[in-house]
Design a protein around this motif. Structure first.
Motif, PDB file in Angstrom:
ATOM      1  N   MET A  36       0.820  -1.212   0.000  1.00 43.94           N
ATOM      2  CA  MET A  36       0.000   0.000   0.000  1.00 43.94           C
ATOM      3  C   MET A  36       0.855   1.264   0.000  1.00 43.94           C
ATOM      4  SD  MET A  36      -3.339  -0.712   0.061  1.00 43.94           S
ATOM      5  CE  MET A  36      -4.225   0.496   1.055  1.00 43.94           C
ATOM      6  N   ALA A  37       2.060   1.164   0.532  1.00 49.34           N
ATOM      7  CA  ALA A  37       2.934   2.340   0.604  1.00 49.34           C
ATOM      8  C   ALA A  37       3.274   2.883  -0.774  1.00 49.34           C
ATOM      9  CB  ALA A  37       4.216   2.003   1.360  1.00 49.34           C
ATOM     10  N   TYR A  81       1.386   3.616  -3.023  1.00 54.17           N
ATOM     11  CA  TYR A  81       0.305   4.454  -3.547  1.00 54.17           C
ATOM     12  C   TYR A  81      -0.029   5.611  -2.613  1.00 54.17           C
ATOM     13  CZ  TYR A  81       0.087   0.159  -6.177  1.00 54.17           C
ATOM     14  OH  TYR A  81       0.429  -0.925  -6.938  1.00 54.17           O
ATOM     15  N   ASP A  82       0.917   5.951  -1.760  1.00 56.57           N
ATOM     16  CA  ASP A  82       0.687   7.048  -0.807  1.00 56.57           C
ATOM     17  C   ASP A  82       0.397   8.372  -1.499  1.00 56.57           C
ATOM     18  OD1 ASP A  82       0.924   5.440   1.382  1.00 56.57           O
ATOM     19  OD2 ASP A  82       3.032   5.879   1.755  1.00 56.57           O
ATOM     20  N   ASP A  83       0.967   8.572  -2.684  1.00 61.04           N
ATOM     21  CA  ASP A  83       0.768   9.854  -3.367  1.00 61.04           C
ATOM     22  C   ASP A  83      -0.480   9.875  -4.242  1.00 61.04           C
ATOM     23  OD1 ASP A  83       1.756   7.999  -5.128  1.00 61.04           O
ATOM     24  OD2 ASP A  83       2.965   9.423  -6.271  1.00 61.04           O
ATOM     25  N   ARG A  84      -1.234   8.771  -4.296  1.00 57.60           N
ATOM     26  CA  ARG A  84      -2.458   8.724  -5.090  1.00 57.60           C
ATOM     27  C   ARG A  84      -3.605   9.362  -4.321  1.00 57.60           C
ATOM     28  NH1 ARG A  84      -2.915   4.755  -9.097  1.00 57.60           N
ATOM     29  NH2 ARG A  84      -4.962   5.712  -9.428  1.00 57.60           N
ATOM     30  N   ASN A  85      -4.370  10.208  -4.963  1.00 53.96           N
ATOM     31  CA  ASN A  85      -5.479  10.907  -4.330  1.00 53.96           C
ATOM     32  C   ASN A  85      -6.761  10.071  -4.423  1.00 53.96           C
ATOM     33  OD1 ASN A  85      -6.887  12.944  -3.038  1.00 53.96           O
ATOM     34  ND2 ASN A  85      -7.349  14.044  -4.945  1.00 53.96           N
ATOM     35  N   GLU A 129      -8.520   4.498   0.760  1.00 56.60           N
ATOM     36  CA  GLU A 129      -7.749   3.293   1.077  1.00 56.60           C
ATOM     37  C   GLU A 129      -8.270   2.066   0.334  1.00 56.60           C
ATOM     38  OE1 GLU A 129      -4.873   3.122   3.026  1.00 56.60           O
ATOM     39  OE2 GLU A 129      -5.098   5.262   2.627  1.00 56.60           O
ATOM     40  N   LYS A 183      -6.999   2.285  -3.186  1.00 57.74           N
ATOM     41  CA  LYS A 183      -5.562   1.986  -3.209  1.00 57.74           C
ATOM     42  C   LYS A 183      -5.315   0.476  -3.128  1.00 57.74           C
ATOM     43  CE  LYS A 183      -3.942   6.336  -1.141  1.00 57.74           C
ATOM     44  NZ  LYS A 183      -3.296   6.961   0.022  1.00 57.74           N
TER      45      LYS A 183
END
Length: 481
Positions: A324-325, A327-331, A334, A337
């Motif tokens: 999951m990390a 995709y931290d910058d995806r708006n 959860e 993601k």
């Protein structure tokens, strides 16, 4: 629903029920009302008090009946449209998926349509069988002795690092491309985002724009068999379930469920689907290692389950490459993601599957063509995943109809066929609709017949790109412009 049940195995049925009950059923008011009625009607049998209906209630009942009839007029009109598609099963299925035509007025209407469409499928199947059984080959030079067509599933090319994705989802394909043995095509579009429709288009010598109906054209595997090729079909989705079910699906892969046609098209078919595609690779390897390894001319068609929803089921989680990390910058939220993570991991696993398949053929004079049936929405331009069955927008055209296609040539093949390799390299930027693939396959085999048209072969210098119609109604190139 009935025809899909007849054509489904236990795995498909189980996955459907899980997704339907958990993610859909109880959020639909019609389904909830029907479930309540299913309880209330039997309960009424035990009610001993007589029900007296007054004048007011009778007037209200008539008013409700009139209102409901008026509300159903649009559905009745759409229902009538289903019978006016000039005997074209793909148009029928396209309408059902894309314009709320599945909302048929009553169960009796649905039964009438089921009867009509079953007869339509049977007629289409009979026409395709007749054309296929009668097809002949003039000559064959066996230009490519060992050919492989791999068909992927639900593959969004924009999630492949081979096509510029920011995560390394396809490192093995990129490595082979960098070594000059794999050639990715950049402008390939599928005519449908429905697997069954795509299969019929890819297997038939019919193409969009042809004047004659699809029933007048044979399926391309028969030409390879008539030319002397051993044609094997390995699928992780479509298995032969008996000739009586051959016409139960209104379009698409019904021809793969017809025993007589299947026996004519293929020298061999696998009989078991597997949980993961790597297990299907083992089936192919086991078959090739037996007495069939010495056959001089072969065409293997391999159909993967790929990234078919549910994505989390398409790869062993012990082999996850992304967390999951990543995709931290995806708006996106959860849950979204997580869906993207599973999808990218499935593509990474698919990369390993494809490379394992190539290794089975790298010591032969082999050429492998990989193409996906259709794309997939994965929270890119639209906040959804899956496919949207409606008139496509430009965004949907990019995500659901643009597909990856590449050609791989073994070392021996590259040595013996430098002219073909050069033609492939020169054609990677040409525009292609995947219903034109059979023309390329015939040319690679050196098969001469009345169905082969050089101008429709993307490897030919005189190739003419046609209008690329998607979803049966939209011009892809005009739409994306």
């Amino acid at each position: 629903m009935l025809t899909n049940i007849l054509l489904s195995d236990a795995r498909e049925t189980g996955e459907f029920l899980t997704a339907f009950v958990s993610g859909y059923a109880f959020r639909q008011w019609r389904i909830v009302v029907l479930l309540l009625l299913a309880v209330l009607f039997p309960a009424c049998l035990f009610c001993k008090r007589p029900l007296i209906i007054g004048k007011t209630w009778k007037i209200a009942g008539v008013a409700v009946l009139v209102i409901c009839t008026i509300c159903e007029i649009p559905a009745i009109y759409r229902y009538a449209q289903l019978f006016r598609q000039q005997q074209n099963p793909k148009n029928v299925e396209g309408l059902i998926f894309r314009h709320d035509h599945e909302a048929l007025p009553t169960p009796l209407h649905r039964l009438a349509f089921a009867y009509y469409v079953s007869n339509l499928s049977a007629d289409i199947l009979d026409g395709i069988k007749r054309s296929t059984f009668e097809a002949k080959v003039d000559s064959c030079s066996y230009l490519s002795p060992h050919m492989v067509l791999i068909i992927g599933e639900s593959y969004n090319k924009h999630h492949a690092s081979l096509y510029g994705y920011y995560l390394p989802t396809t490192p093995l394909q990129q490595q082979r491309a960098a070594g000059g043995e794999l050639f990715p095509y950049t402008d390939v579009v599928t005519p449908w985002n429905i697997t069954s429709n795509v299969f019929l288009d890819v297997f038939s010598l019919w193409e969009h724009g042809q004047k004659m109906p699809i029933t007048d054209y044979p399926l391309f595997p028969i030409l390879f068999r008539r030319a002397g090729y051993s044609v094997r079909f390995f699928s992780n989705q479509y298995l032969l379930r008996g000739f009586r079910k051959g016409a139960t699906n209104q379009a698409g892969h019904f021809f793969l469920a017809d025993k007589a046609l299947s026996d004519t098209l293929f020298s061999y078919r696998n009989h078991k689907a597997t949980k993961y595609d790597m297990e299907l690779v083992k089936q192919v390897s086991k078959y090739k290692s037996k007495e069939h390894a010495s056959l001089p001319y072969t065409l293997d068609i391999i159909h993967l389950i790929g990234q078919h929803f549910d994505y989390a089921m398409r790869y062993p989680h012990g082999e996850s490459a992304f967390s999951m990390a990543a995709y931290d910058d995806r708006n996106i939220d959860e849950k979204a993601k997580q869906a993207v993570m599973h999808y990218d991991n499935a593509i990474r696993y698919n990369d390993t599957v494809l490379d394992s398949l190539l290794m089975l053929y790298e010591h032969e004079e082999s050429i492998v063509i990989f193409v996906a049936d259709h794309g997939e929405e994965v929270y890119d331009e639209l906040p959804v995943h899956g496919r949207l069955f409606q008139t496509p927008t430009a965004a949907q055209a990019r995500q659901e109809f643009e597909v990856p296609l590449w050609i791989w040539c073994s070392e021996s093949y590259r040595e013996h066929h430098q002219d073909i390799v050069s033609a492939i390299s020169s054609s990677v930027q040409k525009a292609l609709l995947t219903d034109g693939l059979p023309q390329m396959l015939l040319s690679l085999a050196g098969i001469s017949c009345r169905w082969y048209e050089p101008r429709r072969n993307i490897l030919n210098a005189d190739y003419e790109s046609k209008a690329r119609v998607i979803a049966g109604e939209s011009d892809y190139d005009k739409l994306t412009k």
